[in-house]
Motif scaffolding. Sequence first.
Motif, PDB file in Angstrom:
ATOM      1  N   GLU A 117      -7.644 106.821 -14.285  1.00 31.91           N
ATOM      2  CA  GLU A 117      -8.811 107.123 -13.454  1.00 31.91           C
ATOM      3  C   GLU A 117      -8.956 105.972 -12.463  1.00 31.91           C
ATOM      4  N   TYR A 118      -8.097 106.008 -11.458  1.00 37.65           N
ATOM      5  CA  TYR A 118      -7.911 104.842 -10.600  1.00 37.65           C
ATOM      6  C   TYR A 118      -9.126 104.489  -9.750  1.00 37.65           C
ATOM      7  N   LEU A 119      -9.784 105.482  -9.190  1.00 38.10           N
ATOM      8  CA  LEU A 119     -10.953 105.190  -8.359  1.00 38.10           C
ATOM      9  C   LEU A 119     -12.053 104.509  -9.164  1.00 38.10           C
ATOM     10  N   ALA A 120     -12.282 105.001 -10.379  1.00 40.97           N
ATOM     11  CA  ALA A 120     -13.296 104.395 -11.243  1.00 40.97           C
ATOM     12  C   ALA A 120     -12.895 102.971 -11.615  1.00 40.97           C
ATOM     13  N   ALA A 121     -11.594 102.754 -11.868  1.00 42.31           N
ATOM     14  CA  ALA A 121     -11.113 101.414 -12.198  1.00 42.31           C
ATOM     15  C   ALA A 121     -11.278 100.465 -11.013  1.00 42.31           C
ATOM     16  N   ILE A 122     -10.901 100.944  -9.821  1.00 38.30           N
ATOM     17  CA  ILE A 122     -10.995 100.106  -8.623  1.00 38.30           C
ATOM     18  C   ILE A 122     -12.432  99.678  -8.359  1.00 38.30           C
ATOM     19  N   SER A 123     -13.375 100.587  -8.587  1.00 34.68           N
ATOM     20  CA  SER A 123     -14.778 100.243  -8.337  1.00 34.68           C
ATOM     21  C   SER A 123     -15.230  99.097  -9.228  1.00 34.68           C
ATOM     22  N   ARG A 124     -14.728  99.038 -10.448  1.00 32.32           N
ATOM     23  CA  ARG A 124     -15.089  97.947 -11.370  1.00 32.32           C
ATOM     24  C   ARG A 124     -14.411  96.642 -10.974  1.00 32.32           C
TER      25      ARG A 124
ATOM     26  N   GLN B 284     -13.452  94.830 -18.609  1.00 27.38           N
ATOM     27  CA  GLN B 284     -13.212  95.656 -19.798  1.00 27.38           C
ATOM     28  C   GLN B 284     -13.330  97.140 -19.465  1.00 27.38           C
ATOM     29  N   ILE B 285     -14.356  97.488 -18.693  1.00 34.57           N
ATOM     30  CA  ILE B 285     -14.548  98.887 -18.312  1.00 34.57           C
ATOM     31  C   ILE B 285     -13.460  99.323 -17.336  1.00 34.57           C
ATOM     32  N   GLY B 286     -13.109  98.431 -16.407  1.00 40.07           N
ATOM     33  CA  GLY B 286     -12.062  98.759 -15.439  1.00 40.07           C
ATOM     34  C   GLY B 286     -10.728  99.018 -16.102  1.00 40.07           C
ATOM     35  N   ARG B 287     -10.365  98.200 -17.076  1.00 44.88           N
ATOM     36  CA  ARG B 287      -9.104  98.421 -17.797  1.00 44.88           C
ATOM     37  C   ARG B 287      -9.126  99.746 -18.545  1.00 44.88           C
ATOM     38  N   TYR B 288     -10.289 100.095 -19.067  1.00 49.72           N
ATOM     39  CA  TYR B 288     -10.434 101.375 -19.769  1.00 49.72           C
ATOM     40  C   TYR B 288     -10.077 102.532 -18.837  1.00 49.72           C
ATOM     41  N   TYR B 289     -10.625 102.496 -17.624  1.00 46.29           N
ATOM     42  CA  TYR B 289     -10.334 103.556 -16.665  1.00 46.29           C
ATOM     43  C   TYR B 289      -8.879 103.516 -16.204  1.00 46.29           C
ATOM     44  N   LEU B 290      -8.356 102.321 -16.017  1.00 46.74           N
ATOM     45  CA  LEU B 290      -6.978 102.185 -15.553  1.00 46.74           C
ATOM     46  C   LEU B 290      -5.996 102.766 -16.555  1.00 46.74           C
ATOM     47  N   GLU B 291      -6.234 102.519 -17.825  1.00 46.79           N
ATOM     48  CA  GLU B 291      -5.359 103.065 -18.872  1.00 46.79           C
ATOM     49  C   GLU B 291      -5.355 104.587 -18.880  1.00 46.79           C
ATOM     50  N   ARG B 292      -6.435 105.172 -18.435  1.00 43.71           N
ATOM     51  CA  ARG B 292      -6.559 106.638 -18.400  1.00 43.71           C
ATOM     52  C   ARG B 292      -6.250 107.217 -17.024  1.00 43.71           C
TER      53      ARG B 292
END
Length: 281
Positions: A190-197, A180-188
């Motif tokens: 913020e790829y590095l933050a999404a990848i970490s999740r 859920q958190i990763g998708r949030y970052y991906l939509e914005r």
Amino acid sequence: MKKAARIVVASLLFVGTGALVAGCQTDPDIDITKLGVETDPPEVLYNQGLANLKAGNINEAGRKFDAIDREHPFTDWSRKALVMSTFVKYRQTQYDEAVTAGTRYMNQFPHSADAAYVQYLIGLSYSKQIVDVTQDQRAAAKTIEAMLKVVNDYPKSEYVDDAQAKIRFARDQLAGKEMQIGRYYLERKEYLAAISRFRVVVEQFPNTNQVEEALARLVEAYYAMGIVQEAQTAAAVLGHNYPDSQWYADSFKLLQSGGVAPRENSGSWIARAGKRILLGT
């Protein structure tokens, strides 16, 4: 003391005692059960608790078991009553209280015949508090911790199978929270933050229902960043483990749009994590 004086004192004491008795006789009867005091022996209270439980009077049953624990501590009846108090509080959906009672029991009697059951009740009390992945997943983490103790400390108990099922569900919840958190970052973007999740899901929760989407999201995020080799590796691992999934079809199509295909780089962290997916560990 002179004889006359002794007579006077004795008369006063008699009068005072008589007044006290008279006062008690005129007061209404006091129900000591309303004062939280149980006068029956512990074995009687325990049987009363069981009888009330069988009759569906769960609140009264809990009162009897709590009375034993309170009025007769450090007895075998107190130990048995604490087991039942844990169960009753669980049945009453007083989960925090059930955990407190159960934890106190486990601290005192970790090797008793009822220890596996009480530890299982602690795990159930946590599992009943697991909420939607959009909310805090502390209860899921506590469920895993409690149920692992059932599996590891009491491997021959009858509660192991269900404990393992509760662990799988709780792990899926934790993975779902990361997604859920990763998708949030991906939509914005913020790829590095999404990848970490998504990486947490692939590495720490490889045998959950979330890992399939996590690999596909890694393809998407890495490809968007221009790190094509990692995107190819994620797609290759996804295709190897879930060849018929829609997530793999979408990932393959995304790479194909850029003129590349899934291809595993054995030196990638994704390839190493993929081996754990294959083993189901």
